[in-house]
Every structure is written in structure tokens, then in C-alpha cells.
Design a protein around this motif. Sequence first.
Motif, mmCIF file in Angstrom:
data_model
loop_
_atom_site.group_PDB
_atom_site.id
_atom_site.type_symbol
_atom_site.label_atom_id
_atom_site.label_comp_id
_atom_site.label_asym_id
_atom_site.label_seq_id
_atom_site.Cartn_x
_atom_site.Cartn_y
_atom_site.Cartn_z
ATOM 1 N N GLU A 340 0.917 -1.494 -0.138
ATOM 2 C CA GLU A 340 0.003 0.065 0.001
ATOM 3 C C GLU A 340 0.889 1.236 -0.035
ATOM 4 N N ASN A 341 2.053 1.096 0.789
ATOM 5 C CA ASN A 341 2.896 2.263 0.822
ATOM 6 C C ASN A 341 3.449 2.604 -0.527
ATOM 7 N N LEU A 342 3.905 1.676 -1.216
ATOM 8 C CA LEU A 342 4.438 1.669 -2.637
ATOM 9 C C LEU A 342 3.437 1.830 -3.622
ATOM 10 N N GLY A 343 2.339 1.473 -3.386
ATOM 11 C CA GLY A 343 1.156 1.921 -4.589
ATOM 12 C C GLY A 343 1.188 0.577 -5.602
ATOM 13 N N VAL A 344 1.677 -0.516 -4.668
ATOM 14 C CA VAL A 344 1.858 -1.966 -5.695
ATOM 15 C C VAL A 344 0.615 -2.770 -5.292
ATOM 16 N N ALA A 441 17.876 -0.593 2.668
ATOM 17 C CA ALA A 441 16.494 -0.163 3.099
ATOM 18 C C ALA A 441 16.258 0.878 3.947
ATOM 19 N N ARG A 442 17.268 1.126 4.763
ATOM 20 C CA ARG A 442 17.126 2.231 5.806
ATOM 21 C C ARG A 442 17.568 3.413 4.866
ATOM 22 N N TRP A 443 18.384 3.372 4.249
ATOM 23 C CA TRP A 443 18.760 4.602 3.302
ATOM 24 C C TRP A 443 17.482 5.020 2.338
ATOM 25 N N PHE A 444 16.662 4.036 1.753
ATOM 26 C CA PHE A 444 15.523 4.350 1.045
ATOM 27 C C PHE A 444 14.557 4.806 1.939
ATOM 28 N N ASN A 445 14.352 4.494 3.079
ATOM 29 C CA ASN A 445 13.315 5.241 3.950
ATOM 30 C C ASN A 445 13.730 6.825 4.227
ATOM 31 N N ALA A 447 15.704 8.469 2.536
ATOM 32 C CA ALA A 447 15.763 9.443 1.315
ATOM 33 C C ALA A 447 14.314 9.797 0.856
ATOM 34 N N ARG A 448 13.606 8.997 1.170
ATOM 35 C CA ARG A 448 12.187 9.323 0.907
ATOM 36 C C ARG A 448 11.427 10.061 2.173
ATOM 37 N N GLY A 449 11.927 10.075 3.096
ATOM 38 C CA GLY A 449 11.407 10.715 4.123
ATOM 39 C C GLY A 449 10.144 10.183 4.954
ATOM 40 N N GLU A 450 9.913 9.002 4.667
ATOM 41 C CA GLU A 450 8.849 8.346 5.472
ATOM 42 C C GLU A 450 9.179 6.879 5.283
ATOM 43 N N GLU A 451 8.464 6.236 6.126
ATOM 44 C CA GLU A 451 8.787 4.504 6.346
ATOM 45 C C GLU A 451 7.969 3.838 5.327
ATOM 46 N N LEU A 452 8.360 3.984 4.247
ATOM 47 C CA LEU A 452 7.678 3.299 3.119
ATOM 48 C C LEU A 452 7.874 1.348 3.438
ATOM 49 N N ILE A 453 8.887 1.359 3.591
ATOM 50 C CA ILE A 453 9.197 -0.016 4.433
ATOM 51 C C ILE A 453 8.886 -0.096 5.782
ATOM 52 N N PRO A 454 7.863 -0.633 6.250
ATOM 53 C CA PRO A 454 7.276 -0.429 7.386
ATOM 54 C C PRO A 454 8.483 -0.914 8.681
ATOM 55 N N ARG A 455 8.295 -0.202 9.759
ATOM 56 C CA ARG A 455 9.197 -0.525 10.861
ATOM 57 C C ARG A 455 9.100 -1.729 11.314
ATOM 58 N N ALA A 456 7.946 -2.275 11.304
ATOM 59 C CA ALA A 456 7.718 -3.595 11.691
ATOM 60 C C ALA A 456 8.783 -4.624 11.062
#
Length: 547
Positions: A340-344, A441-445, A447-456
Motif C-alpha cells: 500500500e505504501n508503494l502503490g503496488v 532499506a534504511r537509506w531508502f526510507n 531518502a524518501r522521508g517516510e517509512e515506506l518499508i514499515p518499521r515492523a
Amino acid sequence: MKIALLQCNAVTGDVVGNVERIAAAAREAAAAGVDLCVTPELALVGPEPGSYARMVDFADGCGRGLDLLAEAVRDAPPLLVGAPVRSVYARGLLSNAAVLCRDGQWQVTSRKVGVGGMSKEGRVFELGLSCGILTLGGWRLGIALCDGEADGESPFWEIQYASGHNPLMEMIQRGVDAIVHMSATPFCRGAQELIEHRLSHVAARHHVHLFSVNLAGGFDSGVYGGQSVAFDPTGQLLARGRAFEEEVLVVDTAAGAGDIHPSCACAEESMWRALTLGVRDFVGKCHAEKAIVGLSGGMDSALVCAVAAEALGPENVLGVLMPSPYSSEGSVTDARALAENLGVRTVTLPIEPVMRAFADTLRPGLGLFPEPAGGDTTFENVQARIRGVLLSSLANRARALVLNTGNKSEAAVGYSTLYGDTVGALGVIADLTKTEVYAVARWFNTARGEELIPRAIFDKAPSAELRPGQKDSDSLPPYDVLDPALQHLLSPDPHGLPLSPVEQDVRARMFAAEFKRRQEPPALYLSDMPFGGGWQVPMSGRYRMPR
């Protein structure tokens, strides 16, 4: 002099298309008033043509391609293009050459310098020839075709033949004003700084301008990062091309100026951009548009899905959830939150009914064999193979490619199921250790300024969820122990202190798993020692050294 470095994305074997791409770039450079255009090596035919070069019409096709290109750039500035041409010395071989197109005609200016041996190039291209010199606008330009030597073994810049011949010094002694370096150097993390340092040193030491042009694009396992560079005779950087993008980079030596695009800010950014370019070009050059990713709720599939969404657009990615009776509720919800975060888009295909069918069907055959003393993993592997069948079947219907989600740490020790979680057209993160997967993955979140890959997904312990409470650490050393051991074993020079017990264990597993790795999808290469690249271990060998 104004020189344009054509940082192009060639498609291997597509001479017709590459002629059009190069001609379009040359026309763009002409509008900027340049005196010379230069492509990377083998730009006409694309990198690593391999057995294409053995086809009976290959050499003639390249010649006709050069005819077409010379005519297409007749009214443009002179163009140096990397292309295969017939050898004038060795019957049946080709030369990896620099060809000058000018006034509708073409002629060979230089042939690649190499050290020979059993390299892939050595089987098709003649090696060991001298570099050429081009006189243009009062400048004497030494033309060198060679890789950027990211591994530090410099077969050109420091080569000294037994005869005493040194191709670099030969050019310098002949009085060149500049060196034009036509390269096709695949990306290797951490190598760009080393390459630029080496080229700067050559320019300053010999007091010449140095122009180095590189490909930008994905080809099978290789990702070419662009970042063409130019240096003045003091070794000062004059220009740098964009990373991982095509570009016409114009360098004006009179003004001592050119665009200097920034390098990637960190290793994680460079790996992310290499992965996205590699996926985009692999899928596109395989004549596909869509990708399918199995989503487990774990970090590996999360990162692959994020890369695919960035590379292809989220509308072209399908995430497939295939929960078993052992899948935690959190893994399912985490996978859905990621998508859902990625729009996939996602689809959920529970595999419990298929597991029961497999158990019923297998029962007569399994009854012929006693249960292994160390425990039976048959039905754990069945789960992975069911998922592989489902992903492959959806790919058939969707005319899509399955992107594999295995990482280098697991591949090293054989922690995978053949024909199950090894299915796929491309191993996206297969050259990243588990530690590096989390770092990117940490860099990606961030760089995007939000937790697109969930913290869990970051917080949970890695697990294939093949049985109740199962964790990766049940079968493997912790990744913060495994990954440094793996890095030591795969380093270019692993000599030194004796191997630790952990390193000995990892090495034994690594050698034993070679037969699995040979059957896994091709990987995107990002390191200096990827499995399937420089790494070559016998599948049926037995490594035992006397003590």
C-alpha cells in the motif's frame, strides 16, 4: 577543444538501434559546437557480445552498421565510436577498436590493449595491440580502449610487457596532448573514487588532458554507472557525467569547464541506483514491462518490491502473498502495508490446500524411504516449491518476469530451496549481504522521508516461517557474524591470519552449495567478487588440505 563524451546505453547485439542512439547523441553534441564526439568501447554492438561475435554475419553486420553510422553523422563533428572490426593479423578474430567516422567515411584509429589469456574477450577479440593516435584541430590525441580497472589490477595504465613495451608510455613519448579513454566498466560499489583517483594521477603525472567515457545502463548481470570524467593536465577534475543515466557530457578545454555532477552521497545510494537501473534495463531489454514479486513480510522481498516499483512504476509490479499455516499474522499485514505504501497491487494465494494435496500425493513415494536422522525438511521445501510454481504461473499469464528475492548471505551457505525460492528471471539483491540489504532499506526510507518499508519489517527477526517459531538463526550464524566472515572469504586477497572456526564453517557450506548457486537466477553484480562472476568453485569437488 570542445569534446563531447557520449555516455550512452547500448543494447547488446542491436546494431541498428545503437546506430540510431549514437547518431542522435552526436547530433545533440553538434548543436553544442563540439569538435569531437566519443562513445564508450563497443558502443556500436553493446558490451560483452559473447557468442554473438561467433555468428557468421556478425562482422559484416558491424561493418554495415559503421557505414550507416558514418553516413548518419556526415554533417556532425568527427565521431570516435567503439566497435568490433575484423582483425588484420589473426584470421577468424575481431579487433575491439576505436573507429573514426568523418565526412561519411570510417577508419580504424586504435585497437584495444590487453594482456591476453583466457578472458572472455580473448576468445573472440585479439589482444595485446598498440594504441593509436589521432590528430585533430592541432591536438594529438592518444586513443586507449580499456576498462577502468576498478579491481586495482590495471592491465593498461601500468602494464609492462616482457619485451619492455609499455603502451601508455609509448603514447606519452610520441607527444600526445590528451588521452581519450573509451571504457565499458561495470559498476562496483566503492570503485568510482578509486577509478577517478587513478585517472587523475595519470593526467597529472604525464601532464596531459584525460577524457574517460563510460557506458550507462544495465546488461544482464552488469550495471554500467556512467560518471564519465575529464581531467586537466594538473589532474584537476573538469567534468563528471551523471551517475546511472545517459548523457552528452561536453568538456571545453579552453574554458577549463564542464558540468561536474555529484557522485552518489553514500554506498547505499549507489547500490540503490544500480539496482533500479539494473532491473529497469533487464526487464525492458528482455521485452517485458511487468514484474512479479513474492511478498513474505520480510526485508528481502520488501527491498526487491521497492526497487521494482521505482524501476518499473508501481502499476507494473504485482506483489503476491502466499501465506502458509505457519505464517504469522504480522507478516501478512506487513506485506500488505508495504504494498500500500508503494502503490503496488497485491493478490493473496493461501497455500495450505496445495500443501495438503502435495502431502497426499507424495505419501506413497515417501514411504519408500526412512526419515532422515537429522530431521526431515521435505515439507518445508515443498512450501517454497509451491510458491515458486504459483509465481511462475502468474508470470506466464501476465507476460511478466519474476524477480527473485534471495540475498548473498543465504546463497553463500545454501540457505535456499532449489525450484522454490530460487525461481525467477533475475536475482535483484543476490549480490547484497543481509547486512547490506538492511542498510539499503534504511537509506531508502530516509531518502524518501517516510517509512515506506514499515518499521515492523526492520524489527522482526529474519525467518522463512517454514515451521512454528522458526528463525534463520536456527540454521545460520547471526548475520552480523556470517556477513563479515563471508566478506573475508570473498575478498580479493584472503591471505593472512588463519581462518576462524566460523569462517571455516562458512567456507565449507559455501563450497558445498555451489551446485545450488549454478541453478539460481542471474544476479545483478555490485561487488568485486559476485557469485557467478569471478567466483568459480567446482560443483563436484572436495576441498581438503593437509595440515
